[in-house]
Design a protein around this motif. Sequence first.
Motif, mmCIF file in Angstrom:
data_model
loop_
_atom_site.group_PDB
_atom_site.id
_atom_site.type_symbol
_atom_site.label_atom_id
_atom_site.label_comp_id
_atom_site.label_asym_id
_atom_site.label_seq_id
_atom_site.Cartn_x
_atom_site.Cartn_y
_atom_site.Cartn_z
ATOM 1 N N GLU A 117 64.080 46.144 13.371
ATOM 2 C CA GLU A 117 64.195 47.627 14.063
ATOM 3 C C GLU A 117 63.670 47.540 15.541
ATOM 4 O OE1 GLU A 117 65.796 50.266 13.066
ATOM 5 O OE2 GLU A 117 65.858 49.693 10.577
ATOM 6 N N LYS A 118 62.822 46.899 15.844
ATOM 7 C CA LYS A 118 62.249 46.826 17.120
ATOM 8 C C LYS A 118 63.090 46.142 18.009
ATOM 9 C CE LYS A 118 58.227 45.271 19.590
ATOM 10 N NZ LYS A 118 57.046 44.582 19.987
ATOM 11 N N ALA A 119 63.934 45.137 17.404
ATOM 12 C CA ALA A 119 64.663 44.219 18.221
ATOM 13 C C ALA A 119 65.945 45.212 18.429
ATOM 14 C CB ALA A 119 65.168 42.886 17.529
ATOM 15 N N LYS A 120 66.225 45.849 17.369
ATOM 16 C CA LYS A 120 67.418 46.821 17.738
ATOM 17 C C LYS A 120 67.448 47.863 18.766
ATOM 18 C CE LYS A 120 68.199 50.502 15.531
ATOM 19 N NZ LYS A 120 68.553 51.874 14.548
ATOM 20 N N ALA A 121 66.038 48.215 18.737
ATOM 21 C CA ALA A 121 65.798 49.240 19.876
ATOM 22 C C ALA A 121 65.608 48.597 21.275
ATOM 23 C CB ALA A 121 64.420 49.883 19.380
ATOM 24 N N GLU A 122 65.008 47.523 21.315
ATOM 25 C CA GLU A 122 64.698 46.905 22.607
ATOM 26 C C GLU A 122 65.700 45.779 23.032
ATOM 27 O OE1 GLU A 122 60.530 45.957 23.108
ATOM 28 O OE2 GLU A 122 60.133 47.611 21.795
ATOM 29 N N CYS A 123 66.711 45.416 22.349
ATOM 30 C CA CYS A 123 67.788 44.598 22.829
ATOM 31 C C CYS A 123 68.636 45.107 23.796
ATOM 32 C CB CYS A 123 68.583 43.882 21.674
ATOM 33 S SG CYS A 123 70.419 43.726 21.955
ATOM 34 N N PRO A 124 68.912 44.282 24.957
ATOM 35 C CA PRO A 124 69.569 44.824 26.164
ATOM 36 C C PRO A 124 70.735 45.608 25.773
ATOM 37 C CG PRO A 124 68.376 42.996 26.977
ATOM 38 C CD PRO A 124 68.133 43.040 25.275
ATOM 39 N N VAL A 125 71.537 44.605 25.042
ATOM 40 C CA VAL A 125 72.886 45.353 24.811
ATOM 41 C C VAL A 125 72.707 46.392 23.872
ATOM 42 C CG1 VAL A 125 75.065 44.697 23.314
ATOM 43 C CG2 VAL A 125 73.918 42.798 24.917
ATOM 44 N N SER A 126 71.579 46.596 22.707
ATOM 45 C CA SER A 126 71.620 47.908 22.169
ATOM 46 C C SER A 126 71.604 48.988 23.218
ATOM 47 C CB SER A 126 70.555 47.672 21.252
ATOM 48 O OG SER A 126 70.791 47.209 19.924
ATOM 49 N N ARG A 127 70.347 48.748 24.093
ATOM 50 C CA ARG A 127 70.042 49.688 25.085
ATOM 51 C C ARG A 127 71.452 50.279 26.110
ATOM 52 N NH1 ARG A 127 64.251 48.426 27.634
ATOM 53 N NH2 ARG A 127 63.007 48.575 25.724
ATOM 54 N N ALA A 128 72.164 49.267 26.233
ATOM 55 C CA ALA A 128 73.547 49.556 26.854
ATOM 56 C C ALA A 128 74.423 50.424 26.216
ATOM 57 C CB ALA A 128 74.022 48.197 27.594
ATOM 58 N N LEU A 129 74.301 50.315 24.787
ATOM 59 C CA LEU A 129 75.255 51.123 23.953
ATOM 60 C C LEU A 129 74.784 52.238 23.556
ATOM 61 C CD1 LEU A 129 76.315 48.092 21.645
ATOM 62 C CD2 LEU A 129 77.765 49.167 23.671
ATOM 63 N N GLY A 130 73.700 52.851 24.416
ATOM 64 C CA GLY A 130 72.909 54.004 24.071
ATOM 65 C C GLY A 130 73.896 55.371 23.661
ATOM 66 N N ALA A 131 74.996 55.150 24.101
ATOM 67 C CA ALA A 131 76.034 56.362 23.819
ATOM 68 C C ALA A 131 76.642 56.414 22.254
ATOM 69 C CB ALA A 131 76.938 56.447 24.698
ATOM 70 N N ILE A 132 76.488 55.502 21.749
ATOM 71 C CA ILE A 132 77.162 55.203 20.433
ATOM 72 C C ILE A 132 76.028 55.032 19.416
ATOM 73 C CG2 ILE A 132 79.389 54.220 21.215
ATOM 74 C CD1 ILE A 132 78.335 51.525 20.268
ATOM 75 N N LYS A 133 76.244 55.085 18.151
ATOM 76 C CA LYS A 133 75.360 55.125 17.019
ATOM 77 C C LYS A 133 75.210 53.440 16.789
ATOM 78 C CE LYS A 133 74.258 56.510 12.366
ATOM 79 N NZ LYS A 133 74.926 57.037 11.272
ATOM 80 N N VAL A 134 73.977 52.928 16.652
ATOM 81 C CA VAL A 134 73.726 51.632 16.404
ATOM 82 C C VAL A 134 72.958 51.563 14.947
ATOM 83 C CG1 VAL A 134 72.475 49.467 17.050
ATOM 84 C CG2 VAL A 134 73.687 50.695 18.680
ATOM 85 N N THR A 135 73.405 50.914 14.148
ATOM 86 C CA THR A 135 72.733 50.782 12.719
ATOM 87 C C THR A 135 72.417 49.370 12.335
ATOM 88 O OG1 THR A 135 74.892 50.638 11.582
ATOM 89 C CG2 THR A 135 74.127 52.700 11.946
ATOM 90 N N LEU A 136 71.541 49.517 11.538
ATOM 91 C CA LEU A 136 70.986 48.036 11.318
ATOM 92 C C LEU A 136 70.648 47.722 9.573
ATOM 93 C CD1 LEU A 136 69.721 45.221 11.924
ATOM 94 C CD2 LEU A 136 67.519 46.526 12.253
ATOM 95 N N GLU A 137 71.198 47.128 9.234
ATOM 96 C CA GLU A 137 70.681 46.263 7.887
ATOM 97 C C GLU A 137 70.240 45.030 7.894
ATOM 98 O OE1 GLU A 137 73.143 44.761 3.680
ATOM 99 O OE2 GLU A 137 73.989 46.496 4.838
ATOM 100 N N ALA A 138 68.867 44.920 7.444
ATOM 101 C CA ALA A 138 68.465 43.480 7.657
ATOM 102 C C ALA A 138 67.694 42.935 6.304
ATOM 103 C CB ALA A 138 66.878 43.792 8.417
ATOM 104 N N ARG A 139 67.890 41.848 5.874
ATOM 105 C CA ARG A 139 67.644 41.176 4.449
ATOM 106 C C ARG A 139 67.091 39.709 4.838
ATOM 107 N NH1 ARG A 139 70.479 38.343 0.328
ATOM 108 N NH2 ARG A 139 72.400 38.119 1.573
ATOM 109 N N LEU A 140 65.843 39.726 4.589
ATOM 110 C CA LEU A 140 65.350 38.278 4.328
ATOM 111 C C LEU A 140 65.716 37.594 3.111
ATOM 112 C CD1 LEU A 140 62.844 36.866 5.580
ATOM 113 C CD2 LEU A 140 61.383 38.177 4.155
ATOM 114 N N VAL A 141 66.234 36.546 3.491
ATOM 115 C CA VAL A 141 66.700 35.303 2.258
ATOM 116 C C VAL A 141 65.738 34.353 1.915
ATOM 117 C CG1 VAL A 141 68.983 36.334 2.753
ATOM 118 C CG2 VAL A 141 68.237 34.357 3.911
#
Length: 141
Positions: A117-141
Amino acid sequence: MKRTATANWKGTLQEGTGTLDVLSGAFAGLPYTFKGRFVDESGQSGTNPEELIAAAHSGCFAMQFSAFLAANGTTAEHLKVTAAVELISGTGIVGSALTVEGKVPGIDAAKFQELAEKAKAECPVSRALGAIKVTLEARLV
């Protein structure tokens, strides 16, 4: 630091054709068309801007997440990140859905999710895409 890409387009929107080139040379003359962007759901008729945004988003997120995992003392053995960028014709790009599966020794699922979640919020491309909804599904395998 600046990175560049060049688009060359000939013809009308629906019948025209274009090519894309990037500074690194990773691709040159990569074709794209109206059909590849708005009609062909299979993705087999060429690239499109949304696919390239998805590539940028997944790559950026993977790097950012790996940095946070390493800072936590839990280096990833493998991260598989997919970004699905959604385009609605007449509306535009409305979202990017990140999915990450990771093999990370020494981490529990809760910490994996927190750092993702922290990476989703702080990744530069996520920040650049701030006008759209960015979602995340994370799974440890």
